[in-house]
Design a protein around this motif. Sequence first.
Motif: not given
Length: 490
Positions: A255-281
């Motif tokens: 329920a936490s790590v499963g939200r990695t994608g959503e939270l990455t997109d949210w952080l991108s709105t604050l910190l700029g484009p996500y820097p890597f080709a993939t994301v995960g946990g």
Amino acid sequence: MRKRLTVSAALAAALLLTNPAGAAGAVGASGAGDVYYPQYGNGGYDVSHYDLRLKYQPATDQLEGTATLLATTTAALSRFNLDFALTVQDVQVNGRKARFAATGEHELEITPVASLGKGERVTVVVRYSGVPSTVTAYGFTAWQRTPDGGVAAGEPESAWWWFPSNDHPSDKATFDVSVQVPDGTQAISNGALVSQSSRLGWTRYSWRQTKPQATYLATLAVGRFEIDSSVTESGIPVTTAYSRDLGENAGAARASVGRTGELTDWLSTLLGPYPFATVGGYVPNTRPGYALETQSQVYYSPRIFSSGSNTSVVVHELAHQWYGDSVSLERWSDIWLNEGFARYAQWLWSEHENEGTAQELADWVYSSKPADDPFWTVLPGDPGPDNQFHAAVYDRGALAVQALRNAIGDEAFFTVLRGWPAEHRYGNATVADFRRYAEQVSGKPLGDLLQTWLYTAGKPAAGTAPALKAVTEPKSWQQIKATDTLHDAH
Ligand SMILES: [Zn+2]
């Protein structure tokens, strides 16, 4: 964070003096010159790529490997060091057998048959093997044995137990990690899973990290995992993995790590484009209760989810992908650039979730620590190796970020927050670099403010502190507080 002998400054100076780099055919230094960890990293060369071809047997914890390092010398070298703790069988430099010797706690001294010129491209091949859980340096092993395998994820120490390296964040490189494990077992590392194939009872997993990565952000996990793949709304491929053995923490972990994608997109709105080709946990069945921002594949201990889901920890580790992983610290004393901002991202998530604004969290932290609390004696801008992961680096570190926000205003602040990761993308930077950048963006001198919040012992006066009013505990506080042990390995 861990038991460790800190080499005295005097001894460190002596080591550097006996290993002068720079002269023709000199001996490369056995440390990268970091004041906190004088023996970590080495001198005389830069690594650009690690190719790790590994075989791991979970039943015995036996690891065999061939590491191929591509490097360029920065000085003429008759000898150079790698950092490594397992047993080495053979070393080749530019295709020729080299002499080697294990020295100190984690040094591998390599003497090529011929001296290397300055600026020369060098290929180093190291064949090795060992049982990492039985190998210690400074009296500990960072390798975590699990019932079904093992995990390497630790800060600052982790690489010595699975690959030879120039183990300092100032020397970043790309990685290919290919691991052979018995069928039915999975192997996880950083970046994208580029291939998976089985033969004669063994399965090979090949992972690729195409962006520069610090050695402590490289991770390896072998065990019985369920691996899930998806894509974020903005199009970033997501890989998450969960041990099949998480017991009652399994639901909260997903329920936490499963939200990695959503939270990455949210952080991108604050910190700029996500820097890597993939994301995960990934969540293995380890015991210590910490998490680590291993690059584009975050490590989470299941214990973090022992009292329920926690999206705050996921936000913290994902914020590090910008603050720490893409922009890495130049020296370990720059740790505020990692932890102050990752903690502040948790405050912004709280604000977003209407569970307390960043200012309310700042007020709460400030008012809940009396002036005589030892908390205020730790300097987030230079905490020392023993306090590198002290709560003050996180909480006072985030207070410093809030003080900055109040001083330059929201518009300049969010421009800085987003611009900094772009300014130094895939590189290294110092707190002094950050000050210069924030001053340039805001047009305001920030020396006094940063001196007060990062480098001065004692509770800063209320004048420079967040505005004080009736302070109540923000709703998000318990979830944020539950992440205080993020980097406590024991
Ligand atoms: Zn952190």
